[in-house]
Write a protein that holds these residues in place. Structure first.
Motif, mmCIF file in Angstrom:
data_model
loop_
_atom_site.group_PDB
_atom_site.id
_atom_site.type_symbol
_atom_site.label_atom_id
_atom_site.label_comp_id
_atom_site.label_asym_id
_atom_site.label_seq_id
_atom_site.Cartn_x
_atom_site.Cartn_y
_atom_site.Cartn_z
ATOM 1 N N THR A 86 -12.523 31.370 -10.505
ATOM 2 C CA THR A 86 -12.739 30.818 -9.163
ATOM 3 C C THR A 86 -14.152 31.101 -8.678
ATOM 4 O OG1 THR A 86 -10.406 30.967 -8.567
ATOM 5 C CG2 THR A 86 -11.992 30.938 -6.763
ATOM 6 N N ALA A 87 -14.651 32.306 -8.896
ATOM 7 C CA ALA A 87 -16.036 32.623 -8.512
ATOM 8 C C ALA A 87 -17.014 31.726 -9.263
ATOM 9 C CB ALA A 87 -16.325 34.092 -8.793
ATOM 10 N N MET A 88 -16.760 31.504 -10.552
ATOM 11 C CA MET A 88 -17.617 30.625 -11.345
ATOM 12 C C MET A 88 -17.559 29.185 -10.833
ATOM 13 S SD MET A 88 -16.652 32.192 -15.091
ATOM 14 C CE MET A 88 -17.851 31.278 -16.083
ATOM 15 N N ALA A 89 -16.347 28.745 -10.441
ATOM 16 C CA ALA A 89 -16.206 27.392 -9.898
ATOM 17 C C ALA A 89 -16.950 27.255 -8.572
ATOM 18 C CB ALA A 89 -14.726 27.059 -9.712
ATOM 19 N N ALA B 46 -7.193 28.071 -18.637
ATOM 20 C CA ALA B 46 -8.240 29.051 -18.309
ATOM 21 C C ALA B 46 -9.354 29.030 -19.340
ATOM 22 C CB ALA B 46 -7.631 30.444 -18.210
ATOM 23 N N ALA B 47 -9.025 28.865 -20.612
ATOM 24 C CA ALA B 47 -10.045 28.809 -21.651
ATOM 25 C C ALA B 47 -10.974 27.614 -21.426
ATOM 26 C CB ALA B 47 -9.390 28.722 -23.026
ATOM 27 N N ALA B 48 -10.380 26.467 -21.125
ATOM 28 C CA ALA B 48 -11.196 25.281 -20.850
ATOM 29 C C ALA B 48 -12.093 25.503 -19.644
ATOM 30 C CB ALA B 48 -10.287 24.076 -20.620
ATOM 31 N N ALA B 49 -11.554 26.189 -18.618
ATOM 32 C CA ALA B 49 -12.339 26.441 -17.415
ATOM 33 C C ALA B 49 -13.482 27.410 -17.675
ATOM 34 C CB ALA B 49 -11.435 26.979 -16.313
ATOM 35 N N LEU B 50 -13.264 28.427 -18.472
ATOM 36 C CA LEU B 50 -14.348 29.362 -18.796
ATOM 37 C C LEU B 50 -15.529 28.633 -19.421
ATOM 38 C CD1 LEU B 50 -12.595 32.544 -20.261
ATOM 39 C CD2 LEU B 50 -14.147 32.481 -18.308
ATOM 40 N N LEU B 51 -15.235 27.752 -20.370
ATOM 41 C CA LEU B 51 -16.312 27.000 -21.015
ATOM 42 C C LEU B 51 -16.970 26.043 -20.022
ATOM 43 C CD1 LEU B 51 -14.571 26.069 -24.408
ATOM 44 C CD2 LEU B 51 -15.918 28.102 -23.863
ATOM 45 N N SER B 52 -16.153 25.342 -19.230
ATOM 46 C CA SER B 52 -16.687 24.336 -18.304
ATOM 47 C C SER B 52 -17.529 24.966 -17.204
ATOM 48 C CB SER B 52 -15.524 23.553 -17.682
ATOM 49 O OG SER B 52 -14.738 22.952 -18.670
ATOM 50 N N MET B 53 -17.041 26.040 -16.612
ATOM 51 C CA MET B 53 -17.785 26.666 -15.515
ATOM 52 C C MET B 53 -19.066 27.328 -16.033
ATOM 53 S SD MET B 53 -15.852 25.598 -13.218
ATOM 54 C CE MET B 53 -14.131 25.141 -12.947
#
Length: 524
Positions: free
Chosen positions: A234-237, A451-458
């Protein structure tokens, strides 16, 4: 509890007998810690008196459920003393009908730990030798092959636990040295003599909640980590979207003092360096998937204490029937095999975890869409110039995230409300706790994929902001900078389209091993 011993190397040891186990103890066993059974004469006598009491009752021709009677609805069928020794063998064999996928090695070890914990409580009428044998198999890393389907969660996990009982008597299959082998072959190689189960030991091994409790322990460990990881995402987003960090202000959250919710807000606030960030959004309010993230993730964080209490109480109980009170010379018939508490925790956990998948899915939708991502390229593509028209960034990954989220949400129907009357209506109200636990693990898997997809995307999104001089890399907090460094060690900036399956799987594996740095100075 876990201790470490210095041999040739540091080895975690979990002690059984008179000790209260924690969730972390079961997870440690699942990951390879050794099991050590209390070897004191006092404890040996305490356990053995239950088995001796059963023997004395048999000599007096006492009627004992599951010892001198049939099982379940067959409890009115008397078993002659000449057949008592064979009855446990038949119990293990006729329950050998499990189907579906098999439990992983970690899961099987957790099951063994949970059953050992219950039997070590000393109210099941089993011998000390039985406890020692389960500990020995754990320490040799010989794990039963356990099909995951076939339990209604009362009378406990009968069918899956029959596979543990069968291995103890030298039957069916095990995993040893990473290979599926017949138990008999492995015992022959290691000069292990199969156990002969005493009169109540087959029932005591199988008539309990060890499978659902083991899966719940492993699920709790992953859920606890997901609360921290989704806060970091969330912080990264928020940074990717140039969000308003005032949404996580401590004064704001003091006005609604759910402790877990406020902990999540504190973690996000710490990651964003809220009061010192050189650039903050001029937008008054971000969309809910950013602004309300502490309220969504916080439901999980606030639920963890009661979930821990339910699971650890079950773990440290004699979830068996009948209960053998050797000191008072009572045989107490009841329903301690009923997994209602675990079913409730697992049904609840899959709900809050799926909501986190849905939260991250919405965050992903925002950062991909130029209408909402505040100036970033569509799908976070790093391609520029003439080649940008043929490059699609994370477009397909976001579609995948939507699919994984939808499946997670679909799995949230409570299993416990689907009780079925079974076994001639003897088991006419059952918990469905093991099905709930399996559902929960599936929801966790899908959410970890999101979550894995979000880590890469963010990570891509933050790097785009840095490249565009919209974010100063030196302004990143140490915690966020460390996560970015960890991700970038595996994942290079996405400019030209390339398959991302391998890096997604690698990232999921690291999430499940807890390797992404998500610690904060304000740990609760």
């Amino acid at each position: 509890m876990i201790h470490t011993a210095q041999n040739n190397e540091t080895q975690a040891i979990v002690h059984f007998g008179y000790q209260t186990l924690s969730l972390e103890d079961v997870v440690a066993i699942a990951k390879g810690a050794k099991a050590e059974l209390n070897s004191s004469e006092e404890y040996h006598r305490y356990i053995q008196q239950g088995a001796d009491f059963i023997d004395n009752l048999l000599k007096e021709e006492g009627v004992i459920y599951g010892v001198t009677t049939g099982y379940g609805d067959s409890c009115t069928v008397s078993v002659g003393l000449d057949l008592v020794d064979e009855l446990p063998l038949h119990l293990t064999r006729f329950h050998g009908c499990g189907l579906g996928n098999t439990l992983s090695g970690m899961q099987a070890r957790a099951v063994m730990a949970c059953r050992l914990s219950s039997l070590a409580y000393g109210k099941s009428g089993v011998s000390y030798a039985l406890l020692k044998r389960i500990a020995l198999l754990l320490n040799l890393n010989i794990t039963p092959v356990i099909p995951e389907e076939g339990s209604v969660g009362a009378s406990g996990d009968l069918t899956p636990l029959s596979y543990l009982a069968a291995v103890l008597i030298g039957e069916r299959d095990v995993i040893y040295q990473g290979v599926k082998q017949s138990t008999a072959d492995v015992y022959a190689k290691l000069n292990i003599i199969p156990l002969k189960l005493r009169p109540k030991e087959g029932l005591a091994l199988m008539n309990g909640t060890a499978v659902m409790t083991a899966l719940a322990c492993l699920a709790f460990d992953r859920a606890k980590y997901m609360a921290k990881l989704s806060s970091r995402i969330t912080a990264m987003a928020s940074l990717t979207l140039q969000g308003n960090s005032n949404h996580f202000d401590d004064i704001l959250f003091a006005a609604k003092p759910h402790p877990g919710q406020n902990q999540i807000a504190a973690w996000i606030r710490e990651d964003l360096n809220h009061h010192h960030h050189p650039r903050n959004s001029d937008r008054l309010q971000d969309r809910y998937s950013i602004r309300c993230a502490p309220h969504i993730i916080g439901v999980l964080q606030d639920s963890l204490p009661f979930m821990r209490q339910f699971i650890e109480t079950e773990l440290n109980s004699a979830n068996d029937n009948p209960i053998i009170d050797a000191e008072g010379e009572h045989v107490l018939h009841g329903g301690h095999f009923y997994g209602g508490h675990i079913a409730f925790v697992m049904d609840s956990m899959k709900n809050v975890i799926a909501n986190i998948a849905d939260l991250i899915d919405r965050q992903m939708a925002l950062v991909m869409d130029p209408k909402f991502n505040n100036g970033l390229p569509a799908n976070l593509s790093g391609s520029t110039g003439p080649r940008s028209v043929i490059n699609h960034g994370f477009k397909a990954v976001q579609i995948g995230v939507s699919a994984w989220t939808a499946e997670a949400l679909k799995q949230t129907m409570p299993a416990s409300v689907f009780s079925r009357s079974t076994e001639c209506h003897n088991q006419d109200k059952v918990s469905m706790g093991t099905i709930a636990a399996r559902d929960c693990l599936r929801v966790l898997q899908l959410t970890e994929q999101v979550a894995a997809a979000a880590l890469l995307s963010m990570t891509q999104g933050i790097n785009l902001r840095i490249q565009n001089n919209e974010l100063d890399a030196s302004s990143l907090t140490p915690s966020l900078a460390k996560t970015l460094t960890q991700v970038k060690a595996d994942f290079s900036f996405l400019t030209e389209d390339r398959p991302l399956e391998h890096i997604l799987r690698q990232t999921i594996d690291k999430i499940q091993r807890g390797e992404w740095e998500v610690c904060h100075s304000t740990q609760r």
